[in-house]
Motif scaffolding. Structure first.
Motif, PDB file in Angstrom:
ATOM      1  N   LEU A 225      17.984  22.203  84.822  1.00 43.06           N
ATOM      2  CA  LEU A 225      18.069  20.740  84.780  1.00 43.06           C
ATOM      3  C   LEU A 225      18.781  20.205  86.023  1.00 43.06           C
ATOM      4  O   LEU A 225      19.854  20.686  86.384  1.00 43.06           O
ATOM      5  CB  LEU A 225      18.825  20.308  83.518  1.00 43.06           C
ATOM      6  N   LEU A 254      14.956  19.415  71.195  1.00 44.23           N
ATOM      7  CA  LEU A 254      14.788  18.631  72.416  1.00 44.23           C
ATOM      8  C   LEU A 254      14.676  17.147  72.109  1.00 44.23           C
ATOM      9  O   LEU A 254      14.216  16.748  71.035  1.00 44.23           O
ATOM     10  CB  LEU A 254      13.516  19.079  73.149  1.00 44.23           C
ATOM     11  N   ILE A 301      16.828  11.995  80.981  1.00 43.63           N
ATOM     12  CA  ILE A 301      16.811  13.454  80.805  1.00 43.63           C
ATOM     13  C   ILE A 301      15.991  13.805  79.572  1.00 43.63           C
ATOM     14  O   ILE A 301      16.187  13.222  78.499  1.00 43.63           O
ATOM     15  CB  ILE A 301      18.244  14.019  80.662  1.00 43.63           C
ATOM     16  N   GLY A 303      15.671  17.021  77.441  1.00 47.59           N
ATOM     17  CA  GLY A 303      16.344  18.316  77.390  1.00 47.59           C
ATOM     18  C   GLY A 303      16.903  18.643  76.025  1.00 47.59           C
ATOM     19  O   GLY A 303      16.654  17.932  75.038  1.00 47.59           O
ATOM     20  N   GLY A 304      17.647  19.741  75.976  1.00 47.96           N
ATOM     21  CA  GLY A 304      18.270  20.194  74.746  1.00 47.96           C
ATOM     22  C   GLY A 304      19.295  19.170  74.269  1.00 47.96           C
ATOM     23  O   GLY A 304      19.994  18.566  75.080  1.00 47.96           O
ATOM     24  N   ASP A 307      25.030  19.630  74.281  1.00 46.24           N
ATOM     25  CA  ASP A 307      25.570  19.495  75.632  1.00 46.24           C
ATOM     26  C   ASP A 307      25.576  20.843  76.360  1.00 46.24           C
ATOM     27  O   ASP A 307      25.244  20.919  77.539  1.00 46.24           O
ATOM     28  CB  ASP A 307      27.010  18.946  75.589  1.00 46.24           C
ATOM     29  N   ASP A 309      23.594  23.325  76.022  1.00 43.20           N
ATOM     30  CA  ASP A 309      22.239  23.727  76.427  1.00 43.20           C
ATOM     31  C   ASP A 309      21.840  23.051  77.739  1.00 43.20           C
ATOM     32  O   ASP A 309      21.285  23.687  78.636  1.00 43.20           O
ATOM     33  CB  ASP A 309      21.219  23.378  75.340  1.00 43.20           C
ATOM     34  N   ARG A 310      22.108  21.752  77.841  1.00 46.98           N
ATOM     35  CA  ARG A 310      21.750  21.052  79.087  1.00 46.98           C
ATOM     36  C   ARG A 310      22.611  21.562  80.239  1.00 46.98           C
ATOM     37  O   ARG A 310      22.144  21.692  81.369  1.00 46.98           O
ATOM     38  CB  ARG A 310      21.895  19.543  78.915  1.00 46.98           C
ATOM     39  N   LYS A 311      23.871  21.877  79.952  1.00 44.22           N
ATOM     40  CA  LYS A 311      24.752  22.415  80.984  1.00 44.22           C
ATOM     41  C   LYS A 311      24.222  23.757  81.509  1.00 44.22           C
ATOM     42  O   LYS A 311      24.320  24.072  82.693  1.00 44.22           O
ATOM     43  CB  LYS A 311      26.174  22.587  80.401  1.00 44.22           C
ATOM     44  N   GLY A 315      16.485  21.543  80.532  1.00 42.20           N
ATOM     45  CA  GLY A 315      16.037  20.154  80.604  1.00 42.20           C
ATOM     46  C   GLY A 315      15.368  19.860  81.929  1.00 42.20           C
ATOM     47  O   GLY A 315      15.288  20.708  82.818  1.00 42.20           O
ATOM     48  N   TRP A 329      21.510  10.412  79.914  1.00 44.68           N
ATOM     49  CA  TRP A 329      21.360  11.097  78.624  1.00 44.68           C
ATOM     50  C   TRP A 329      21.903  10.205  77.532  1.00 44.68           C
ATOM     51  O   TRP A 329      22.981   9.613  77.688  1.00 44.68           O
ATOM     52  CB  TRP A 329      22.098  12.437  78.617  1.00 44.68           C
TER      53      TRP A 329
END
Ligand SMILES: [Cu+2]
Length: 474
Positions: A225, A254, A301, A303-304, A307, A309-311, A315, A329
């Motif tokens: 991401l 997601l 965004i 994405g997952g 937090d 997961d996106r880190k 995403g 987000w």
């Protein structure tokens, strides 16, 4: 490819069932000549050039600047090339294996003869290291399918689905109505796995639980991401997202910030009741076709929802034309995933036979590997798991007696979800269904594709550790 394209006869000349296994093989020219002599053929001919060629090889994958991992991939890209096939048309795909181990490619969600399905347990041949294998088959049914390695990874976290060995395979209608303005293909994956005793990380898991895989990074397609190109959209577009969870073991949930998602198909099959939702759940191997109305200009965004997961990279940025700024987000409202909202109320035909399948864990203990059983047995003692008669309807009453999720996949058939817990439903057709911890699910399928078919958990570690059985035909 041409020097590898010598074979005895064109595959279309003979019915598949009569073809000897070796005639699928396209090896070096000399091998073809030898076979030709052995079978008394006076000539060899150049086989038609393949429609697609895949090459399995090592890849240095840059997930983000300075974040480079060593993996394996098809044609040096992650995911591999998109294979767009016409329904009902025959396709020839050559696969070259430039790695140091034999491998195999499974065509997930297609109706193929067992020897072409790409599962060694069903009798499909391996793609030998250094060799080339041709698969010839007729593409069906239509929808978002995919292909991936069906090799055993075992404890090696660089192989099979732990690697970049997956890609989209889309079987298109002879005439595609195309009710969308743009199509975006996104495959989620987790990378840099390591074996961890959960007891070492936190309290909670049973003390007898074995090793689990934890990941250091994740991506949509080949980038984490915030890196790589954003998905570019324009206001007023209807965008079709084809989303695939190609993770070896991880579920994903997601959302697209600022937008809702209209699910029109699951595992490539249109759902009877499309629904507009805030969050999409996909277990390993599951797909969803989702339509999004692009009606909130900005930079967002997709994405997952977690937090962390996106880190990790799970995403991608979705950017409207003429919009700038930091990707936004917005945490979506969360709700439990429920397959039955996509179904309909309809009386189901009574099955000809009802079979109970109980999934259980044999904990490996701290530092050991967990094993898995179906009705008390692990692969290969589950060959056969049960035997079917052509044309009959079977109901599998599945019970997950473990604290883990299991995406259960049946090869070469489509099944109908008929019950989740106590909720009856109909019309949701899938090839993979996720069973949450300590849950029950019932699925119906018609035994309409003779030949051995694998039923297994798509979690790479679970299938490698016994969670697999073979459905056979009388
Ligand atoms: Cu599993």
């Amino acid at each position: 490819m041409f020097e590898h394209a010598i074979s005895l006869t064109s595959a279309s000349r003979q019915p598949r069932s009569l073809m000897p296994r070796r005639s699928f093989l396209i090896g070096a020219g000399a091998t073809g000549m030898t076979l030709g002599t052995a079978l008394g053929t006076a000539y060899t001919q150049i086989a038609a050039v393949a429609d697609y060629s895949l090459r399995i090889a090592p890849l240095r994958l840059e997930l983000a600047p300075g974040k480079v991992i060593q993996t394996f991939a098809y044609n040096d890209s992650v995911p591999g090339p998109v294979l767009r096939l016409r329904e009902g048309r025959q396709v020839r795909i050559d696969i070259r294996n430039d790695t140091d181990i034999d491998d195999i490619v499974h065509w997930h969600g297609l109706y193929l003869p067992s020897e072409a399905d790409g599962a060694m347990e069903e009798g499909s041949p391996m793609v030998e290291r250094g060799g080339t294998q041709r698969y010839t088959f007729t593409a069906k049914p239509t929808g978002t399918r995919w292909y991936h390695s069906h090799n055993v990874a075992g404890t090696d976290l660089t192989r099979s689905l732990y690697a970049g060995l997956y890609g989209f395979l889309i079987v298109e209608l002879a005439s595609d109505p195309g009710r969308y303005d743009q199509e975006v293909l996104l495959a989620a994956h987790h990378w840099e796995g390591s074996w961890v005793s959960m007891q070492d990380l936190r309290r909670g898991p049973p003390p007898d639980n074995g090793l689990e895989v934890l990941y250091a990074s994740a991506s949509f397609n080949d980038k984490m991401l915030g890196h790589g190109e954003p998905v570019r959209v324009r206001e007023g577009q209807r965008v079709l997202f084809r989303l695939l969870n190609a993770s070896p073991t991880e579920n994903v949930t997601l959302a697209l910030a600022g937008h809702r998602l209209t699910v029109i198909a699951l595992d490539g099959n249109p759902v009877p009741s499309p629904q507009t939702i805030d969050t999409l759940f996909l277990a390993p191997a599951e797909r969803a076709d989702v339509i999004v109305e692009m009606n909130r200009p900005g930079v967002w965004i997709l994405g997952g929802i977690k937090d962390e997961d996106r880190k990790m990279g799970l995403g991608v940025v979705v950017e409207y034309a003429n919009q700038r700024g930091e990707p936004q987000w917005v945490a979506p409202p969360t709700s439990a995933w429920d397959y039955t909202i996509f179904g309909r109320e309809r009386p189901l035909p009574a099955p000809d036979e009802r079979l109970d399948l109980i999934f259980e864990k044999v904990p490996g203990g701290r530092g050991g590997y967990n094993r898995w059983t179906i009705n008390g047995k692990s692969w290969p003692a589950t060959n056969p798991l049960f035997t079917t008669e052509r044309g009959k309807r079977y109901r599998l009453a599945m019970s997950n007696k473990s604290g883990d999720n299991h995406p259960v996949h049946l090869h070469r058939h489509t099944f109908e979800i008929t019950k989740v817990g106590d909720k009856a439903t109909a019309g949701v057709m899938k090839d993979t269904v996720n069973m949450t911890r300590f849950s029950t699910v019932e699925i119906d399928f018609i035994a309409d594709d003779p030949g051995p078919s694998l039923l297994h958990c798509h979690h790479q570690d679970h299938q490698d550790e016994g969670f697999m059985g073979l459905v056979t035909y009388l």
